[in-house]
Enzyme design. Structure first.
Site, mmCIF file in Angstrom:
data_model
loop_
_atom_site.group_PDB
_atom_site.id
_atom_site.type_symbol
_atom_site.label_atom_id
_atom_site.label_comp_id
_atom_site.label_asym_id
_atom_site.label_seq_id
_atom_site.Cartn_x
_atom_site.Cartn_y
_atom_site.Cartn_z
ATOM 1 N N LYS A 29 0.845 -1.203 0.000
ATOM 2 C CA LYS A 29 0.000 0.000 0.000
ATOM 3 C C LYS A 29 0.876 1.247 0.000
ATOM 4 C CE LYS A 29 -0.293 -0.342 5.029
ATOM 5 N NZ LYS A 29 -1.117 -0.791 6.159
ATOM 6 N N ARG B 9 -10.242 -0.339 14.789
ATOM 7 C CA ARG B 9 -10.252 0.314 13.484
ATOM 8 C C ARG B 9 -11.329 -0.417 12.681
ATOM 9 N NH1 ARG B 9 -4.590 1.058 10.170
ATOM 10 N NH2 ARG B 9 -4.970 -1.126 9.737
ATOM 11 N N TYR C 34 13.947 30.846 5.743
ATOM 12 C CA TYR C 34 12.751 31.494 6.276
ATOM 13 C C TYR C 34 12.809 31.610 7.794
ATOM 14 C CZ TYR C 34 10.646 30.588 1.702
ATOM 15 O OH TYR C 34 10.367 30.549 0.375
ATOM 16 N N MET D 10 10.377 24.361 0.782
ATOM 17 C CA MET D 10 9.578 23.410 0.008
ATOM 18 C C MET D 10 10.434 22.555 -0.926
ATOM 19 S SD MET D 10 6.216 24.061 -2.357
ATOM 20 C CE MET D 10 5.234 24.783 -1.088
HETATM 21 C C1 LIG Z 1 -0.291 -1.744 6.865
HETATM 22 C C2 LIG Z 1 -0.859 -3.031 7.310
HETATM 23 C C3 LIG Z 1 -0.024 -4.161 7.472
HETATM 24 C C4 LIG Z 1 1.489 -4.097 7.374
HETATM 25 O O1 LIG Z 1 2.026 -3.566 8.573
HETATM 26 P P1 LIG Z 1 3.608 -3.510 8.830
HETATM 27 O O2 LIG Z 1 3.718 -3.117 10.244
HETATM 28 O O3 LIG Z 1 4.150 -2.456 7.912
HETATM 29 O O4 LIG Z 1 4.152 -4.844 8.538
HETATM 30 C C5 LIG Z 1 -0.641 -5.377 7.755
HETATM 31 N N1 LIG Z 1 -1.984 -5.465 7.896
HETATM 32 C C6 LIG Z 1 -2.806 -4.399 7.773
HETATM 33 C C7 LIG Z 1 -4.268 -4.572 7.944
HETATM 34 C C8 LIG Z 1 -2.268 -3.147 7.497
HETATM 35 O O5 LIG Z 1 -3.080 -2.083 7.401
#
Ligand SMILES: *Cc1c(COP(=O)(O)O)cnc(C)c1O
Length: 406
Positions: A65, A164, A300, A348
């Site tokens: 992801k 979650r 800045y 930036m």
């Molecule tokens: C991002 C994620 C992972 C991977 O987590 P890591 O700590 O990077 O290995 C696994 N399962 C779910 C549901 C996630 O959202």
């Protein structure tokens, strides 16, 4: 989705990098002011290392992801699958489509929740696997798929304590029974996610594990499955990188590994488990060198003022590229294998260094922000420690703007 063009470096060149950096034939004469180097051999090495702690029945799913945590989803997906990953996980439907469009044919699980018929159809069209989090979602999926006469492989997300996504573990049995009854859904997986797997204190993780195991024990009594035959029942998974590196009892049928694939440890106490190599380096060039008088403000807000005449270098990378602005005045970089302090606010697109220790520094020289230069290296963990954040966030900061050199 991909806003950068990968730089195609010819494999035959002796010094691929220096050729790439000089522009020339490689990038059509455009000299990169900054870039990210991705080492796919390190990714493959990490996958093989993680596999050494898995039992033969446990598959490794590579979590790619957020554009593979800033490393480039397509090339990482290919490299991890070649190294033995048995599936891929993404957060969003477009991330899954990007992989399918690139010709990747491994199972792809979408970890996020889908809520509209259009999303359901896209998941089915691109042969992705969906996560179902609630009974309402299961009904929407089933109805939508029914109208277009398609079936879909789904995983159920059970909330065992992350708070979650997912159905609470106490309602998991009913949820599983509902999905089994609904037409056009094939239940291929049941999973959960740990909230504190990277903590040395395992209390919460063990409690979540117990709840997950309780769910499994309950659904085992449903008649439809032969639990002794992995092929006859849904695939069970709960471990992220930290849990995968902690205990085989948490692995079940597959582990979903993100961070460790990229060569970082989820926590210091896990460093002794396997040998990981960071796969990302971030580099930039010196774009100007000048000497400032004493008592001169830099950048800045004048958050740095010279105490004595100071030679500074301007570097072509800034917070829009992924260098957190909160590192202003708090970071070091490597030039010619030695540490050099960054001074003034990170802007930036550019930042400044005090290079008084390198009097003959030239425009065009390479600055290592993350990675190794000679004896020393700087890791995403170093930045995360300074900032009070985690390495995951640092890596993801590099997913947008910089060209990647694979
Ligand atoms: C991002 C994620 C992972 C991977 O987590 P890591 O700590 O990077 O290995 C696994 N399962 C779910 C549901 C996630 O959202």
């Amino acid at each position: 989705m991909v806003s950068w063009k990968p730089v195609n470096v010819p494999k035959t060149t002796g010094d691929r990098l220096s050729l790439a950096l000089r522009g020339g034939s490689v990038s059509g004469g455009i000299e990169h002011r900054a870039w990210v180097e991705i080492n796919l051999s390190a990714i493959a090495h990490n996958v093989k290392q993680i596999k050494t702690v898995l039992s033969p029945q446990t598959a490794l799913m590579a979590v790619v992801k957020a554009d593979a945590y800033g490393h480039g989803a397509i090339s990482v997906a290919q490299a991890t699958c070649e190294a033995g990953a048995k599936g891929l996980a993404v957060a969003t439907i477009p991330e899954g489509i990007e992989l399918r469009e690139a010709g990747i044919d491994q199972p792809i699980l979408v970890l996020g929740a889908a809520h509209t018929p259009e999303e359901v159809k896209a998941i089915a069209h691109w042969n992705l696997q969906a996560t179902l989090c609630t009974p309402q979602q299961a009904l929407l999926f089933s109805q939508t798929l029914n109208t277009c006469n398609q079936t879909l492989s789904v995983h159920l997300n059970i909330d065992t304590g992350m708070s979650r996504l997912g159905t609470a573990w106490q309602q998991a049995t009913e949820f599983v029974q509902l999905v089994q009854r609904l037409p056009n859904l094939t239940l291929v997986g049941i999973y959960s996610h740990f909230a504190t797997a990277d903590s040395p204190d395992q209390t919460v993780m063990r409690q979540q594990h117990q709840r997950f195991q309780q769910v499994i024990d309950n659904i085992k009594t449903l008649e439809h499955w032969d639990f002794s035959q992995p092929s006859q029942r849904p695939c069970l998974h709960i471990s992220n990188s930290a849990a995968a590196l902690t205990d085989q009892a948490l692995h079940y049928d597959l582990v979903r590994v993100g961070l460790a694939v990229y060569g970082l440890y989820p926590a210091p106490h896990l460093q002794s488990t396997v040998q990981l190599q960071p796969a990302m380096q971030v580099k930039a060039r010196v774009t100007q060198v000048k000497t400032l008088d004493a008592d001169t403000g830099v950048s800045y807000g004048y958050r740095y003022v010279t105490e004595k005449p100071t030679k500074i270098a301007v570097v072509g990378i800034g917070y829009a590229d992924g260098v957190p602005r909160n590192l202003s005045n708090k970071m070091q970089v490597l030039i010619r294998g030695q540490f050099v302090p960054q001074i003034g606010a990170v802007t930036m697109d550019q930042l400044m260094l005090d290079v008084s220790s390198i009097p003959d520094l030239q425009v065009g020289e390479i600055v290592t922000l993350l990675g190794q230069d000679g004896k020393y290296s700087i890791s995403a963990d170093d930045w995360a420690d300074t900032l009070g954040t985690i390495s995951w966030e640092i890596l993801c900061g590099f997913k947008h703007r910089l060209p990647r050199i694979i």
